[in-house]
Design a protein around this motif. Structure first.
Motif, PDB file in Angstrom:
ATOM      1  N   GLN A  22       3.063  -8.277  13.268  1.00  0.00           N
ATOM      2  CA  GLN A  22       1.727  -8.098  13.838  1.00  0.00           C
ATOM      3  C   GLN A  22       1.408  -9.217  14.834  1.00  0.00           C
ATOM      4  O   GLN A  22       1.811 -10.359  14.651  1.00  0.00           O
ATOM      5  CB  GLN A  22       0.688  -8.086  12.719  1.00  0.00           C
ATOM      6  CG  GLN A  22      -0.702  -7.752  13.205  1.00  0.00           C
ATOM      7  CD  GLN A  22      -1.689  -7.605  12.060  1.00  0.00           C
ATOM      8  OE1 GLN A  22      -1.299  -7.372  10.925  1.00  0.00           O
ATOM      9  NE2 GLN A  22      -2.951  -7.745  12.355  1.00  0.00           N
ATOM     10  N   TYR A  32       1.828  -4.634  17.412  1.00  0.00           N
ATOM     11  CA  TYR A  32       3.017  -4.849  16.594  1.00  0.00           C
ATOM     12  C   TYR A  32       4.241  -4.934  17.490  1.00  0.00           C
ATOM     13  O   TYR A  32       4.338  -4.216  18.486  1.00  0.00           O
ATOM     14  CB  TYR A  32       3.218  -3.707  15.597  1.00  0.00           C
ATOM     15  CG  TYR A  32       2.135  -3.638  14.557  1.00  0.00           C
ATOM     16  CD1 TYR A  32       2.225  -4.372  13.382  1.00  0.00           C
ATOM     17  CD2 TYR A  32       1.009  -2.852  14.754  1.00  0.00           C
ATOM     18  CE1 TYR A  32       1.226  -4.325  12.430  1.00  0.00           C
ATOM     19  CE2 TYR A  32      -0.003  -2.795  13.815  1.00  0.00           C
ATOM     20  CZ  TYR A  32       0.113  -3.529  12.651  1.00  0.00           C
ATOM     21  OH  TYR A  32      -0.882  -3.488  11.716  1.00  0.00           O
ATOM     22  N   GLN A  53       2.335   2.379  12.032  1.00  0.00           N
ATOM     23  CA  GLN A  53       1.506   1.171  11.998  1.00  0.00           C
ATOM     24  C   GLN A  53       0.137   1.402  12.634  1.00  0.00           C
ATOM     25  O   GLN A  53      -0.841   0.780  12.248  1.00  0.00           O
ATOM     26  CB  GLN A  53       2.211   0.015  12.728  1.00  0.00           C
ATOM     27  CG  GLN A  53       3.551  -0.343  12.160  1.00  0.00           C
ATOM     28  CD  GLN A  53       3.501  -0.690  10.697  1.00  0.00           C
ATOM     29  OE1 GLN A  53       2.708  -1.519  10.273  1.00  0.00           O
ATOM     30  NE2 GLN A  53       4.328  -0.043   9.898  1.00  0.00           N
TER      31      GLN A  53
END
Length: 91
Positions: A22, A32, A53
């Motif tokens: 991250q 990300y 994500q």
């Protein structure tokens, strides 16, 4: 030699995983970075993981996305390229 044969499955398993890291993008949104080796991960699989994500979708961060290639060293060992994908989540 026996140690190499013993460790080979472990190394291949470690390379198979794509673990997103991250970061905070320029606009303050969550992003990300993912590194996907062409040895065992397709570009599509890497993009799919990025989609997991970012549930609301993502935009490619072109300044941090690139393909890392390795020249042939002439020793007979091939090292596949690594695709570095950086995405910023929408919303």
């Amino acid at each position: 030699m026996k140690k190499i044969i013993f460790l080979l499955p472990l190394l291949m398993t470690a390379c198979a995983s794509v673990s997103p890291q991250q970061y905070t993008g320029n606009n303050g949104k969550t992003g990300y970075t993912l590194t996907c080796s062409e040895f065992n991960t397709t570009w599509e699989q890497c993009q799919r993981k990025a989609g997991e994500q970012c549930a609301g979708g993502y935009e490619l961060d072109k300044r941090l996305s690139y393909t890392e290639t390795f020249p042939d060293s002439g020793d007979g060992l091939y090292r596949p390229a690594n695709n570095h994908l950086a995405v910023v989540c929408k919303g």
